[in-house]
Design an enzyme around this catalytic site. Structure first.
Site, PDB file in Angstrom:
ATOM      1  N   PHE A 232       0.677  -1.285   0.047  1.00  0.00           N
ATOM      2  CA  PHE A 232      -0.066  -0.146   0.120  1.00  0.00           C
ATOM      3  C   PHE A 232       0.792   1.188  -0.163  1.00  0.00           C
ATOM      4  CE2 PHE A 232       0.423  -0.208   5.251  1.00  0.00           C
ATOM      5  CZ  PHE A 232       0.517   1.476   4.795  1.00  0.00           C
TER       6      PHE A 232
ATOM      7  N   LYS B  80      -0.730  -7.303  -9.533  1.00  0.00           N
ATOM      8  CA  LYS B  80      -1.838  -7.178  -8.879  1.00  0.00           C
ATOM      9  C   LYS B  80      -1.588  -5.572  -7.849  1.00  0.00           C
ATOM     10  CE  LYS B  80      -3.580  -7.898  -4.604  1.00  0.00           C
ATOM     11  NZ  LYS B  80      -3.677  -6.697  -3.965  1.00  0.00           N
TER      12      LYS B  80
ATOM     13  N   GLU C 122      -5.319  -3.317  -2.511  1.00  0.00           N
ATOM     14  CA  GLU C 122      -6.606  -3.201  -2.238  1.00  0.00           C
ATOM     15  C   GLU C 122      -6.483  -1.694  -1.885  1.00  0.00           C
ATOM     16  OE1 GLU C 122      -5.367  -5.763  -1.290  1.00  0.00           O
ATOM     17  OE2 GLU C 122      -5.134  -5.754   1.270  1.00  0.00           O
TER      18      GLU C 122
ATOM     19  N   SER D 232       4.962  -7.044   3.764  1.00  0.00           N
ATOM     20  CA  SER D 232       5.101  -7.522   5.075  1.00  0.00           C
ATOM     21  C   SER D 232       6.116  -8.973   4.860  1.00  0.00           C
ATOM     22  CB  SER D 232       4.249  -7.619   6.164  1.00  0.00           C
ATOM     23  OG  SER D 232       2.940  -9.569   4.962  1.00  0.00           O
TER      24      SER D 232
ATOM     25  N   CYS E  27       9.584   1.486   3.781  1.00  0.00           N
ATOM     26  CA  CYS E  27      10.568  -0.321   4.286  1.00  0.00           C
ATOM     27  C   CYS E  27      11.794   0.465   4.407  1.00  0.00           C
ATOM     28  CB  CYS E  27      10.469  -1.330   3.257  1.00  0.00           C
ATOM     29  SG  CYS E  27      11.252   0.075   1.977  1.00  0.00           S
TER      30      CYS E  27
ATOM     31  N   GLU F  68       7.662  -4.972  13.468  1.00  0.00           N
ATOM     32  CA  GLU F  68       8.454  -3.599  12.145  1.00  0.00           C
ATOM     33  C   GLU F  68       7.033  -2.164  12.955  1.00  0.00           C
ATOM     34  OE1 GLU F  68       6.731  -4.489   8.399  1.00  0.00           O
ATOM     35  OE2 GLU F  68       8.664  -2.992   7.933  1.00  0.00           O
TER      36      GLU F  68
HETATM   37  P1  NAD Z   1       0.832  -6.658   3.011  1.00  0.00           P
HETATM   38  O1  NAD Z   1       1.657  -7.954   3.395  1.00  0.00           O
HETATM   39  O2  NAD Z   1      -0.148  -6.266   3.860  1.00  0.00           O
HETATM   40  O3  NAD Z   1       0.232  -6.505   1.771  1.00  0.00           O
HETATM   41  C1  NAD Z   1       0.839  -6.751   0.126  1.00  0.00           C
HETATM   42  C2  NAD Z   1       0.561  -7.503  -0.948  1.00  0.00           C
HETATM   43  O4  NAD Z   1       0.031  -8.935  -0.433  1.00  0.00           O
HETATM   44  C3  NAD Z   1      -1.009  -6.544  -1.131  1.00  0.00           C
HETATM   45  O5  NAD Z   1      -1.451  -6.524  -3.085  1.00  0.00           O
HETATM   46  C4  NAD Z   1      -1.732  -7.443  -0.566  1.00  0.00           C
HETATM   47  O6  NAD Z   1      -3.318  -7.632  -1.121  1.00  0.00           O
HETATM   48  C5  NAD Z   1      -1.572  -9.403  -0.710  1.00  0.00           C
HETATM   49  N1  NAD Z   1      -1.266 -10.000   0.431  1.00  0.00           N
HETATM   50  C6  NAD Z   1      -1.720  -9.779   1.564  1.00  0.00           C
HETATM   51  N2  NAD Z   1      -1.574 -10.886   2.135  1.00  0.00           N
HETATM   52  C7  NAD Z   1      -1.395 -11.811   1.856  1.00  0.00           C
HETATM   53  C8  NAD Z   1      -1.480 -13.245   2.217  1.00  0.00           C
HETATM   54  N3  NAD Z   1      -2.204 -13.909   3.390  1.00  0.00           N
HETATM   55  N4  NAD Z   1      -1.061 -14.066   0.816  1.00  0.00           N
HETATM   56  C9  NAD Z   1      -1.461 -13.351  -0.166  1.00  0.00           C
HETATM   57  N5  NAD Z   1      -1.208 -11.981  -0.872  1.00  0.00           N
HETATM   58  C10 NAD Z   1      -1.580 -10.978   0.554  1.00  0.00           C
HETATM   59  O7  NAD Z   1       1.843  -5.709   2.804  1.00  0.00           O
HETATM   60  P2  NAD Z   1       0.938  -3.618   3.227  1.00  0.00           P
HETATM   61  O8  NAD Z   1       0.867  -3.544   4.468  1.00  0.00           O
HETATM   62  O9  NAD Z   1       0.381  -3.255   1.780  1.00  0.00           O
HETATM   63  O10 NAD Z   1       2.785  -3.064   3.043  1.00  0.00           O
HETATM   64  C11 NAD Z   1       3.442  -2.610   3.880  1.00  0.00           C
HETATM   65  C12 NAD Z   1       4.842  -4.218   3.742  1.00  0.00           C
HETATM   66  O11 NAD Z   1       5.175  -3.640   2.985  1.00  0.00           O
HETATM   67  C13 NAD Z   1       5.986  -3.478   5.307  1.00  0.00           C
HETATM   68  O12 NAD Z   1       6.243  -4.533   5.727  1.00  0.00           O
HETATM   69  C14 NAD Z   1       6.670  -3.210   4.760  1.00  0.00           C
HETATM   70  O13 NAD Z   1       8.396  -2.840   5.108  1.00  0.00           O
HETATM   71  C15 NAD Z   1       6.785  -3.399   3.560  1.00  0.00           C
HETATM   72  N6  NAD Z   1       7.987  -2.857   2.082  1.00  0.00           N
HETATM   73  C16 NAD Z   1       8.262  -3.130   1.685  1.00  0.00           C
HETATM   74  C17 NAD Z   1       8.974  -2.860   0.611  1.00  0.00           C
HETATM   75  C18 NAD Z   1      10.757  -3.652   0.334  1.00  0.00           C
HETATM   76  O14 NAD Z   1      10.976  -3.188  -0.411  1.00  0.00           O
HETATM   77  N7  NAD Z   1      11.002  -4.477   0.701  1.00  0.00           N
HETATM   78  C19 NAD Z   1       8.687  -1.849   0.127  1.00  0.00           C
HETATM   79  C20 NAD Z   1       7.486  -0.832  -0.225  1.00  0.00           C
HETATM   80  C21 NAD Z   1       6.590  -1.812   1.724  1.00  0.00           C
END
Ligand code: NAD
Length: 494
Positions: A162, A186, A189, A239, A294, A385
């Site tokens: 997000f 994808k 959401e 995440s 991140c 985190e």
């Molecule tokens: P998230 O993991 O909740 O969601 C990321 C994506 O995965 C979304 O598109 C979501 O729809 C999908 N998703 C969520 N749960 C799922 C599941 N159980 N199975 C399959 N798909 C699933 O992350 P978020 O809250 O959108 O973003 C924040 C996180 O992203 C933080 O932990 C941040 O550190 C990380 N992040 C990392 C980087 C990097 O480069 N390392 C960059 C940006 C964000």
């Protein structure tokens, strides 16, 4: 264009429904389900998105397969021209894209514009590939030549978090598309609109129908992507919990997986650090994007007598106006979790030097800059985190103790040191257990053409995102060895 966003300030604007893009057409999902998209500054629905299932993913894969063959026939120079055109269009629409991002994600307009500009830089990298994507060749023996051709994988996919709805798709699309793949995206959401506008601009830039497909939704759509046999590579950003889960699931199907996860970035500060540079930079790092990056600072290790710098960090953090200088938290759940973690630290005996609880506007989701002092490694605020504007300060006497703490943390996205000593800086660069390291810079994001990616629990898979590493990720190297029959002498190669 149909979905141009009209907002040019923070006033609430109602927008559209983000549909799926399949074979060049914007369509409803097969499930018929939709969800609201919340503007976090107002805690109010600004539009909606369709929620997809495996049938939608199948339809996207079929459209991508049909389009990819023709796209891969275009010379790389012509595919890169689409990126040249996209850059021009993004330059023209930079205000619109920045305000749209600010509305769907809650960032300030300054932070939004910064991430759109970084997205444009990634598009420039894609445009440069027409001059950089050669594979290399060498006469390896008498009459024998070896060369490498970077072939497209076919149909590939990306899953987006997000916090950077416009930029993170552009970490992937330029290299993957210029390499000759068809892509299934994808978006998160929570923030589907930035990717939708990029897709519209790509269509205007001349990308053939079906080369980019968008499937909106949540876990169900992502699982179908990762398990789909006709998708050859997936990049995920999100995440650590989900990154690890998807890496394992995808690897079982034999596809290439690169999954970037969460972070717990440590900044180290020694007494010779420059006062103003350090305090300004540390505050910018942990409060920028309301800590929802991140690469944000999460832990500050204060080494020795650095009280004067801590005081200045506190003063500068207190001067920040929450709701104006830093943006909103993405959701009510996230906001409540951040507040719970601060409460827990206080209960465990840590001292709250700056308290962001209850700060911000009446409507929407807000947490102000928060600094927790006297943190120990067993506290929840150290272990988890937080993903909010919260800085945890640990106090140690020596550099060695600081390195040991940083090294023992399971994450490894970024780390930085503040010092005016070259020797200390060089030691830190080599000692950190992190994939991206900074000296006097608290958000050490490698700029193009350098690649982006952490270590340890911050990344599962091989390779990195962006730069030439991104191009390599989205291609298969074909190794060609040629010997013409005109050659008469024998070698061991026959
Ligand atoms: P998230 O993991 O909740 O969601 C990321 C994506 O995965 C979304 O598109 C979501 O729809 C999908 N998703 C969520 N749960 C799922 C599941 N159980 N199975 C399959 N798909 C699933 O992350 P978020 O809250 O959108 O973003 C924040 C996180 O992203 C933080 O932990 C941040 O550190 C990380 N992040 C990392 C980087 C990097 O480069 N390392 C960059 C940006 C964000």
């Amino acid at each position: 264009m149909a979905n141009q966003f009209s907002g040019r300030n923070y006033d609430f604007v109602q927008y559209v429904q983000a549909k799926n893009l399949i074979g060049g057409e914007w369509v409803a999902s097969k499930s018929g389900k939709t969800e609201d998209v919340i503007n976090p500054r107002y805690a109010k629905s600004m539009g909606s998105l369709v929620i997809s299932n495996a049938d939608d993913v199948n339809a996207a894969v079929e459209a991508a397969k049909a389009a990819q063959k023709g796209w891969a026939q275009w010379p790389v120079r012509e595919r890169a021209q689409v990126m040249h055109k996209l850059k021009q269009l993004m330059d023209q629409h930079v205000d619109e894209l920045s305000w749209l991002l600010s509305h769907e994600n809650g960032k300030t307009i300054g932070q939004s514009r910064g991430s759109v500009l970084k997205g444009i830089e990634c598009v420039e990298m894609g445009a440069s590939l027409q001059n950089m994507a050669d594979g290399g060749q060498l006469d390896v023996s008498r009459g024998v030549n070896c060369k490498v051709i970077h072939e497209p994988i076919g149909v590939v996919a990306g899953v987006i978090p997000f916090n950077f709805p416009t930029m993170v798709p552009l970490w992937m699309l330029p290299q993957a598309l210029v390499a000759g793949n068809a892509f299934i995206l994808k978006p998160s959401e929570k923030v589907p609109f930035g990717a939708m506008r990029i897709a519209e601009l790509l269509e205007e830039a001349g990308l053939p129908k079906g080369v980019l497909n968008i499937v909106n939704g949540t876990k169900e759509a992502v699982t179908a992507i990762v398990e789909h046999e006709d998708i050859g590579a997936v990049a995920f950003v999100g995440s650590t919990r989900v990154a690890k889960l998807l890496y394992e699931k995808g690897a079982k199907t034999g596809k290439k997986m690169l999954c970037l996860g969460g972070a717990k970035n440590h900044l180290l500060m020694v007494p010779d650090a420059d006062l103003n540079l350090t305090s300004t930079n540390v505050v910018g790092s942990f409060t920028g994007c309301a800590g929802q990056r991140c690469m944000a600072a999460s832990v500050l290790i204060a080494i020795g007598d650095v009280e004067h710098i801590v005081d200045d960090i506190v003063k500068k953090s207190e001067a920040i106006n929450t709701g104006q200088d830093i943006g909103a938290i993405i959701s009510e759940d996230s906001k409540n979790r951040i507040v719970e973690i601060i409460n827990d630290a206080e209960k465990c005996g840590a001292k709250i030097l700056v308290d962001g609880r209850g700060k911000g506007r009446d409507e929407g989701y807000w947490v102000g800059p928060t600094i927790i002092d006297g943190v120990t490694t067993d506290m929840r605020c150290y272990k988890e985190e937080i993903f909010g504007p919260v800085l945890s300060i640990l106090r140690v006497d020596t550099l060695e103790e600081a390195f040991q703490i940083e090294n023992a943390n399971p994450y490894g996205n970024a780390a930085a040191i503040y010092t005016t000593s070259g020797g200390i800086a060089e030691r830190a660069i080599k000692r950190f257990e992190a994939g991206m390291v900074g000296v006097n810079i608290g958000v050490p994001v490698p700029r193009e053409p350098f690649a982006f990616g952490g270590w340890n629990d911050s990344k599962f898979g091989h390779g990195d995102m962006t730069g030439m590493d991104g191009f390599k990720y989205w291609t298969r190297p074909r190794k060609v060895t040629v010997k013409w029959a005109l050659q008469t002498d024998e070698t061991w190669m026959g």
